[in-house]
Design an enzyme around this catalytic site. Sequence first.
Site, PDB file in Angstrom:
ATOM      1  CE  LYS A  45      -3.711   2.582   0.756  1.00  0.00           C
ATOM      2  NZ  LYS A  45      -4.685   2.766  -0.335  1.00  0.00           N
ATOM      3  CG  ASN A  69     -10.273   3.604  -4.831  1.00  0.00           C
ATOM      4  OD1 ASN A  69      -9.604   4.356  -4.120  1.00  0.00           O
ATOM      5  ND2 ASN A  69      -9.808   3.090  -5.960  1.00  0.00           N
ATOM      6  CG  LEU A  73      -2.868   8.268  -1.271  1.00  0.00           C
ATOM      7  CD1 LEU A  73      -1.592   9.062  -1.526  1.00  0.00           C
ATOM      8  CD2 LEU A  73      -2.716   6.868  -1.885  1.00  0.00           C
ATOM      9  CG  ASN A 127       0.496   6.742  -6.037  1.00  0.00           C
ATOM     10  OD1 ASN A 127       0.125   7.282  -7.062  1.00  0.00           O
ATOM     11  ND2 ASN A 127      -0.332   6.420  -5.057  1.00  0.00           N
ATOM     12  CB  CYS A 130      -1.305  11.546  -4.520  1.00  0.00           C
ATOM     13  SG  CYS A 130       0.437  11.249  -4.500  1.00  0.00           S
ATOM     14  CG  ASN A 192      -3.064   4.905  -9.592  1.00  0.00           C
ATOM     15  OD1 ASN A 192      -4.124   4.511  -9.131  1.00  0.00           O
ATOM     16  ND2 ASN A 192      -2.021   5.196  -8.839  1.00  0.00           N
ATOM     17  N   GLY A 243      -4.397  -2.893 -14.776  1.00  0.00           N
ATOM     18  CA  GLY A 243      -5.717  -2.350 -15.069  1.00  0.00           C
ATOM     19  C   GLY A 243      -6.658  -3.428 -15.555  1.00  0.00           C
ATOM     20  N   GLY A 244      -7.555  -3.832 -14.659  1.00  0.00           N
ATOM     21  CA  GLY A 244      -8.633  -4.732 -15.046  1.00  0.00           C
ATOM     22  C   GLY A 244      -8.235  -6.161 -15.317  1.00  0.00           C
ATOM     23  N   GLY A 265      -5.032  -5.908  -9.313  1.00  0.00           N
ATOM     24  CA  GLY A 265      -5.554  -5.077  -8.239  1.00  0.00           C
ATOM     25  C   GLY A 265      -6.885  -5.580  -7.734  1.00  0.00           C
TER      26      GLY A 265
HETATM   27  C1  LIG Z   1      -9.377   0.320  -3.238  1.00  0.00           C
HETATM   28  C2  LIG Z   1      -8.165   0.645  -4.043  1.00  0.00           C
HETATM   29  C3  LIG Z   1      -7.064   1.244  -3.431  1.00  0.00           C
HETATM   30  C4  LIG Z   1      -5.935   1.571  -4.164  1.00  0.00           C
HETATM   31  N1  LIG Z   1      -4.867   2.150  -3.538  1.00  0.00           N
HETATM   32  C5  LIG Z   1      -3.750   2.456  -4.251  1.00  0.00           C
HETATM   33  C6  LIG Z   1      -2.617   2.994  -3.605  1.00  0.00           C
HETATM   34  O1  LIG Z   1      -2.579   3.183  -2.390  1.00  0.00           O
HETATM   35  N2  LIG Z   1      -1.538   3.308  -4.373  1.00  0.00           N
HETATM   36  C7  LIG Z   1      -1.503   3.083  -5.728  1.00  0.00           C
HETATM   37  O2  LIG Z   1      -0.486   3.359  -6.352  1.00  0.00           O
HETATM   38  N3  LIG Z   1      -2.567   2.543  -6.353  1.00  0.00           N
HETATM   39  C8  LIG Z   1      -3.685   2.223  -5.648  1.00  0.00           C
HETATM   40  N4  LIG Z   1      -4.759   1.658  -6.300  1.00  0.00           N
HETATM   41  C9  LIG Z   1      -4.697   1.428  -7.748  1.00  0.00           C
HETATM   42  C10 LIG Z   1      -4.324  -0.007  -8.074  1.00  0.00           C
HETATM   43  O3  LIG Z   1      -3.040  -0.340  -7.612  1.00  0.00           O
HETATM   44  C11 LIG Z   1      -4.394  -0.256  -9.599  1.00  0.00           C
HETATM   45  O4  LIG Z   1      -3.476   0.595 -10.225  1.00  0.00           O
HETATM   46  C12 LIG Z   1      -5.766   0.019 -10.167  1.00  0.00           C
HETATM   47  O5  LIG Z   1      -6.751  -0.454  -9.283  1.00  0.00           O
HETATM   48  C13 LIG Z   1      -5.990  -0.608 -11.542  1.00  0.00           C
HETATM   49  O6  LIG Z   1      -5.843  -2.009 -11.492  1.00  0.00           O
HETATM   50  P1  LIG Z   1      -7.087  -3.032 -11.327  1.00  0.00           P
HETATM   51  O7  LIG Z   1      -8.091  -2.687 -12.367  1.00  0.00           O
HETATM   52  O8  LIG Z   1      -6.462  -4.389 -11.507  1.00  0.00           O
HETATM   53  O9  LIG Z   1      -7.609  -2.838  -9.959  1.00  0.00           O
HETATM   54  C14 LIG Z   1      -5.906   1.303  -5.563  1.00  0.00           C
HETATM   55  C15 LIG Z   1      -7.000   0.707  -6.173  1.00  0.00           C
HETATM   56  C16 LIG Z   1      -8.120   0.366  -5.444  1.00  0.00           C
HETATM   57  C17 LIG Z   1      -9.284  -0.280  -6.136  1.00  0.00           C
END
Ligand SMILES: Cc1cc2nc3c(=O)[nH]c(=O)nc-3n(C[C@H](O)[C@H](O)[C@H](O)COP(=O)(O)O)c2cc1C
Lengths: 304, 261
Positions: A45, A69, A73, A127, A130, A192, A243-244, A265
């Site tokens: 995280k 979401n 952070l 990251n 932000c 992201n 992503g996805g 993710g």
């Molecule tokens: C609930 C949630 C919290 C996330 N927190 C972070 C984070 O703290 N730092 C970060 O770089 N990405 C964060 N992400 C982004 C994921 O790491 C990822 O880049 C994004 O969800 C796309 O991938 P996915 O479609 O497989 O989920 C978060 C995503 C979700 C859904």
Amino acid sequence: MVDLSVKIGSLRLKNPVLTASGTFGYGRDYDEYLDIAQLGGIVTKTITLNPREGNPMPRIAETPAGMLNSIGLSNVGADRYLSDKLPALKNVDTVVIANVAGDTIEEYGEIVSRIQDQSRIDGIEINVSCPNVKQGGLAFGTNPDITAEVVRISRLETEKPLIVKLTPNVTDITEIALAAQESGADAVSCMNTLVGMGIDISTRKPLLHHILGGLSGPSIKPVALAKAYQIVQVLDIPVIGIGGIMTWEDAVEFLLAGVTAVQVGTLSFVDPYGSIAIIEGLRLYCQKNGISKVENLIGGMIQS
Amino acid sequence: MIHICEITEQHSITNNIYRMRLKAPMIASSAKPGQFIHIKVRTGIDPLLRRPFSIHRIDPGNEEIILLYRKAGRGTSILSQMSPGDSLDLMGPLGQGFDLQTSFDHAIIVAGGMGSAPVFFLIDELLKAKKKITLLWGVRAGEEIFNENEIRKQGIELKVATEDASKGHCGFVTDLLSEYLSKNITKNTYSGFVCGPECMIHEVQKIVESVDFRWQASLEARMACGVGVCLGCAVLIRERGFQMVCKDGPVFDLREVQFNG
Ligand SMILES: Cc1cc2nc3c(=O)[nH]c(=O)nc-3n(C[C@H](O)[C@H](O)[C@H](O)COP(=O)(O)O)c2cc1C
Ligand SMILES: Cc1cc2nc3c(=O)[nH]c(=O)nc-3n(C[C@H](O)[C@H](O)[C@H](O)COP(=O)(O)OP(=O)(O)OC[C@H]3O[C@@H](n4cnc5c(N)ncnc54)[C@H](O)[C@@H]3O)c2cc1C
Ligand code: FES
């Protein structure tokens, strides 16, 4: 035997599947469901110098084949990360990548310098999605010059593999990716979440307290694949696709588009074992198709 | 743990409230009242997320768990169309249940709407521990009250409130609580339990401000992971800051919950 290992700069991963930041806690939360040593790696995280409480509720909402979401952070901060979270990953035979963020460019340098001497941290993911608090609140990663500055400052602090996690909420993502590469990044991860929102028409309230949030899950996969593909075309350093991704077929698609590894993710929320199932599926796919090394798949798309 | 469980029975109680039985030996033998399970209502990517449901009751003899749910949207509609023989993918038991270790003789339970789901499992355990029980049960329409005879036969004091005046007190269950507390100042050691929608729990928090025994509340929040990872289901708890409903709850000490507004 299929060789699933891949290289991200100087990092050797036993397979190309990592769990994405924010979706796998600090690495041990899913121990009941899977053996984390089977993963290619874990991205923890996002941590910041000081702990953060995060945003008011509601923080999440479901969308068609996806979710929004705005967690804000929320994290334990660097001190507790180093004292409690990282030691719990000691002796685990997988790659650990620490994901970091800051409110200002300088804070990125500080957080990287704070954690960089830890032997348990195999790589650092930055990251940049932000808000840049001092300069209007736009995400650092939406501006190539600011991205470059964040990477440069971080690079000065560490020799560890440095991965820049890009935001897709920009006009031209290749420009930002190139800026990261030129400033010393060893790899980029893409992507992201996409900015999204939803409104409950019966109450007329936004689905999220903060109105705008990040869209993730299978609905963003085609966008993520396109961004990864575009970046692969212009970069010399490895790209990690995110992503996805829900299935091994999705992972193969990303590899064919040219990424060296993938992160999963949202899948972990739906199926905590899903990342391992992807690794197993990849292995079988390679076996069946006579592919001895998964590296041979990378960029293997055939243009008609 | 992830379990693939067979549905053994499903029927409707009203036109949108359903009771479902599932063969789930591991959950049936280990779950505690107040814990929940997290269901993938169908495989595939849409609807994407799991849905949380309290464990309504346990039938250890048949290694079954029972759910009670209201058809509220897509996920629960899909559930309502499933039949015995179909399987469901579920995680659980999740969360911390009610703490029944504290010493008390008499449980006051306030249930509103689908808050009645976890209450039956709670009652079963309280009866085993030979506690006196008062159940204040509020619903929109009288038809949502079920098992009335069984409840009364077990020696439970039952008071019902309906919003449509079709049964018991016409109005809210919180009226019943205020009245009950005003009449029953006894030397008994009481303990309070409340399950239901947030606005009702908030109201109960205000009403019980002046009584000095412990109250536990079971909260709801939208969930993704169900295990404390996504940080999506936060609730503000006094002195402790944000806690996760799925992992630190869903049961919390009522007095410590900080509601918005
Ligand atoms: C609930 C949630 C919290 C996330 N927190 C972070 C984070 O703290 N730092 C970060 O770089 N990405 C964060 N992400 C982004 C994921 O790491 C990822 O880049 C994004 O969800 C796309 O991938 P996915 O479609 O497989 O989920 C978060 C995503 C979700 C859904
Ligand atoms: C710990 C816990 C225990 C629960 N126990 C029960 C129970 O025993 N019986 C019962 O009928 N209901 C219960 N609920 C509420 C139940 O989870 C929702 O009714 C259900 O998720 C609605 O899904 P849907 O797809 O039909 O509705 P939709 O409105 O289509 O769902 C959209 C999204 O919002 C979420 N959501 C909608 N309503 C709620 C809600 N009230 N609480 C949490 N998330 C919600 C869904 O999970 C989904 O992610 C419980 C909720 C929690 C948090
Ligand atoms: S639902 Fe993910 S932390 Fe509670």
